[in-house]
Design a protein around this motif. Structure first.
Motif, mmCIF file in Angstrom:
data_model
loop_
_atom_site.group_PDB
_atom_site.id
_atom_site.type_symbol
_atom_site.label_atom_id
_atom_site.label_comp_id
_atom_site.label_asym_id
_atom_site.label_seq_id
_atom_site.Cartn_x
_atom_site.Cartn_y
_atom_site.Cartn_z
ATOM 1 N N LYS A 96 0.639 -1.238 0.207
ATOM 2 C CA LYS A 96 0.304 0.282 -0.328
ATOM 3 C C LYS A 96 0.891 1.731 0.256
ATOM 4 N N ASP A 97 1.450 1.159 -0.713
ATOM 5 C CA ASP A 97 3.055 2.739 -0.528
ATOM 6 C C ASP A 97 2.318 3.530 -2.352
ATOM 7 N N ASN A 98 2.860 4.408 -2.113
ATOM 8 C CA ASN A 98 2.120 5.216 -3.055
ATOM 9 C C ASN A 98 3.424 6.889 -2.653
ATOM 10 N N PHE A 99 3.738 6.836 -3.892
ATOM 11 C CA PHE A 99 4.567 7.876 -4.673
ATOM 12 C C PHE A 99 4.635 8.986 -5.944
ATOM 13 N N SER A 100 5.516 10.034 -5.297
ATOM 14 C CA SER A 100 4.834 11.336 -5.651
ATOM 15 C C SER A 100 6.248 11.886 -6.323
ATOM 16 N N GLU A 101 6.456 12.700 -7.231
ATOM 17 C CA GLU A 101 7.682 13.342 -7.842
ATOM 18 C C GLU A 101 7.179 14.366 -8.823
ATOM 19 N N ILE A 102 7.777 15.313 -9.057
ATOM 20 C CA ILE A 102 7.529 16.375 -10.230
ATOM 21 C C ILE A 102 8.981 16.136 -11.098
ATOM 22 N N SER A 103 8.929 16.322 -12.476
ATOM 23 C CA SER A 103 9.563 15.616 -13.141
ATOM 24 C C SER A 103 9.923 16.798 -14.849
ATOM 25 N N TYR A 104 10.091 16.087 -15.288
ATOM 26 C CA TYR A 104 10.600 16.265 -17.446
ATOM 27 C C TYR A 104 10.421 14.757 -17.197
#
Length: 151
Positions: A96-104
């Protein structure tokens, strides 16, 4: 001979233009690879993931919003438009993991648009691993049973 040279002069430029047009055109979308490092859980496979790509400049919400089923803990997403994105990955199933990232995301990126996420250790439910503390309820402190006189 003059006819042959004349035909080359007439047909030649058109043939060169057609050869240039047949070169590979630059695409406006690319492939993105998402890898899941599940080494803390003995490299067990991830069931499914929800992947959401939102434009950073808020012009397109949910450019890609889809559930993927990883193969060898890797997901390849085809046809992602180029630009800057908020990338959200939510694991469904056991982990039940969640990941977020801001990337090009663009075609000639150094790491070939590959994102890697490390999963946390998963816990299997057993009767002995759960502890529910005993709770005492005082009826005098319940708001339903308190009588308040309004003036």
């Amino acid at each position: 001979m003059k006819v042959f040279i004349f035909l080359i002069l007439i047909i030649g430029p058109g043939w060169l233009m057609q050869a240039k047009a047949q070169k590979k055109k630059k695409t406006d979308s690319t492939n993105v690879t998402i890898r899941f490092n599940n080494s803390v859980n003995n490299h067990s496979p991830v069931d499914s993931v929800l992947v959401i790509f939102d434009r950073y400049n808020l012009t397109e919400a949910g450019a890609i919003k889809q559930v993927f089923y990883p193969v060898n803990n890797k997901v390849v997403i085809k046809g992602v438009p180029e630009g800057k994105f908020f990338i959200n990955v939510i694991c469904l199933g056991i982990y039940k993991d969640n990941f977020s990232e801001i990337s090009y995301v663009y075609e000639k990126r150094k790491n070939k648009n590959t994102f890697s996420f490390r999963l946390q250790p998963g816990e299997v439910y057993t009767d002995t691993s759960v502890y529910i503390p005993k709770e005492t309820i005082d009826p005098a402190k319940l708001s339903v049973l308190r009588h308040k006189v309004q003036r």
